[in-house]
Design an enzyme around this catalytic site. Structure first.
Site, PDB file in Angstrom:
ATOM      1  CG  ASN A 318      -2.225   0.789   0.921  1.00  0.00           C
ATOM      2  OD1 ASN A 318      -2.335   1.477  -0.097  1.00  0.00           O
ATOM      3  ND2 ASN A 318      -3.184   0.699   1.836  1.00  0.00           N
ATOM      4  CG  HIS A 349      -7.067   0.786   7.402  1.00  0.00           C
ATOM      5  ND1 HIS A 349      -5.851   1.411   7.568  1.00  0.00           N
ATOM      6  CD2 HIS A 349      -6.946   0.023   6.291  1.00  0.00           C
ATOM      7  CE1 HIS A 349      -5.022   1.025   6.617  1.00  0.00           C
ATOM      8  NE2 HIS A 349      -5.650   0.197   5.820  1.00  0.00           N
TER       9      HIS A 349
END
Length: 431
Positions: A318, A349
């Site tokens: 990521n 998140h």
């Protein structure tokens, strides 16, 4: 999920069309901005229905902040409004999607737009509200000197190449792409006359796109064959725990973690290919003279699978989110930048407890790995066999540490997480 894949495949076709028929030599910047925005809005509505309203509300609110807030505070206001709205949506998702249903929903695009809003706000603050000598070389390069117009703002946040699955990119890079300066700027960094060229080459993204589509296809096949057959939940099954010795459980933990990766490889590599197909993502020429199209790549699979340190693993997983965290948090945190960066990552998140177990454990693992590497690695560099032994041991430990750390991220809830860590005797925490 079907809508997600359909939108990304349609976006891939639209990207080729966009590059061929709406390239900088065929259309003005305004036309390119407008088409990229309209396609993006259509994809969002098609994929997420009325939930896409959340994306547009957040964009409109922050456009108002960008134009009305004072420059010294623009990055703070944008950050708290964007993250606050995202957190409210994460909380509401608990009542819409339940634990264990890992489906594609509107929070994914909202997370990407939050990254872009806060990135632009910080870079605008750097460009207008700070002196050049206060900035790092990277901050100087990416600093934005003028507030974007409404069309530029909408295009940057809602363009069809990245609205579904990202990745986040820097505003100046995106504007250079739309205006047709993106590739040219990177090519000027090379002395082509010295290499025997009379004029600048014209790199094509087709080869990079085909290569990434092959990775996407392999990832899809692995997802359909492996992921369903090796569920993470099995590692806390009572019968499995009773009959399987500890070392075998560690081995199975590695297997199920590997089986969980292909869906991320699929989504991120396909998103990268979409941007490349539109002509965006050129990063320059490597030492062998090969054109590189990895400016927006979100992962380096080889470096992930061969990582010999926790830091190396994180840096290649990521990637664009790690760059965002560095831009808006790590480089600006007044104290404890590592801990604050992990906390922000967890908040971004969502609010599932498993995320916090993962990122709080990640803080400990990162600090411990850094300390061990700094104090021990130099003892193993004196000979090749010692270096090979060191790399082998650190590869095994790194891969198992990652598996141990990310398992709660997949399990989401408190009870299975505690059960898992008990079955592992909290060994990584203790170490």
């Amino acid at each position: 999920q079907i809508n997600f894949v359909a939108c990304q495949l349609f976006a891939l076709l639209a990207a080729f069309w966009f590059r061929i028929y709406l390239g900088p030599s065929h259309a003005s910047s305004a036309v390119r901005h407008a088409f990229a925005t309209l396609f993006g809005i259509y994809f969002a509505v098609f994929c997420f229905g009325w939930y896409s309203v959340h994306l547009f509300v957040l964009v409109v609110m922050n456009y108002g902040i960008m134009n009305m807030a004072s420059i010294p505070n623009i990055h703070r206001y944008s950050f708290f409004v964007a993250m606050g709205y995202l957190m409210l949506c994460h909380i509401s998702r608990i009542y819409i999607f339940h634990y264990g249903i890992l489906t594609t929903d509107f929070s994914g695009p909202l997370m990407i737009i939050t990254q872009k809003i806060t990135t632009l706000a910080c870079q605008l603050h750097d460009g207008i509200g700070r002196q050049a000598e206060e900035l790092s070389a990277e901050q100087n390069r990416l600093a934005v000197k003028t507030r974007p117009s409404l069309l530029e703002y909408l295009s940057y946040l809602l363009n069809f190449m990245s609205i579904i699955a990202g990745p986040c990119s820097n505003y100046k890079d995106y504007i250079a792409f739309i205006e047709g300066r993106h590739v040219h700027m990177k090519l000027l960094e090379v002395n082509w006359k010295q290499k025997g060229y009379d004029r600048l080459p014209d790199p094509s993204p087709t080869g990079a796109v085909m290569y990434k589509l092959c990775i996407t296809l392999v990832s899809l096949i692995l997802f359909l064959t492996l992921t369903k057959n090796f569920p993470m939940a099995y590692i806390i099954d009572n019968e499995f725990l009773d009959k399987t010795p500890f070392l075998s459980r560690l081995g199975y933990l590695y297997v199920v973690t590997q089986a969980a990766k292909p869906k991320y490889y699929f989504a991120w590599t396909l998103a990268d290919a979409v941007n490349n197909a539109a002509g965006y993502g050129f990063s320059g020429v490597d030492e062998r003279g090969t054109f590189r199209w990895d400016l927006l790549s979100n992962l380096n699979i080889w470096n992930i699978e061969t990582a010999t340190s926790f830091k190396m693993y994180i840096e290649n997983w990521n990637i664009q989110t790690a760059a965002w965290l560095k831009c808006v948090c790590y480089d600006r945190a007044p104290w404890y930048p590592t801990a604050l960066t992990f906390v922000l990552s967890a908040l971004w998140h969502g609010i599932y407890p498993g995320y916090y177990f993962t990122f709080l454990t990640g803080i400990l693992i990162t600090l411990a790995a850094r300390a061990i590497r700094n104090n021990c690695r130099h003892y193993f560099l004196s000979s090749v066999p010692l270096k090979i032994a060191y790399d082998t041991v650190t590869w095994v430990v790194t891969q198992l540490a990652v598996c141990y750390t990310v398992a709660p991220f997949v399990m989401l809830a408190v009870e299975p997480t505690i059960k898992f860590y008990k079955s592992m005797y909290f060994h990584m925490h203790i170490l």
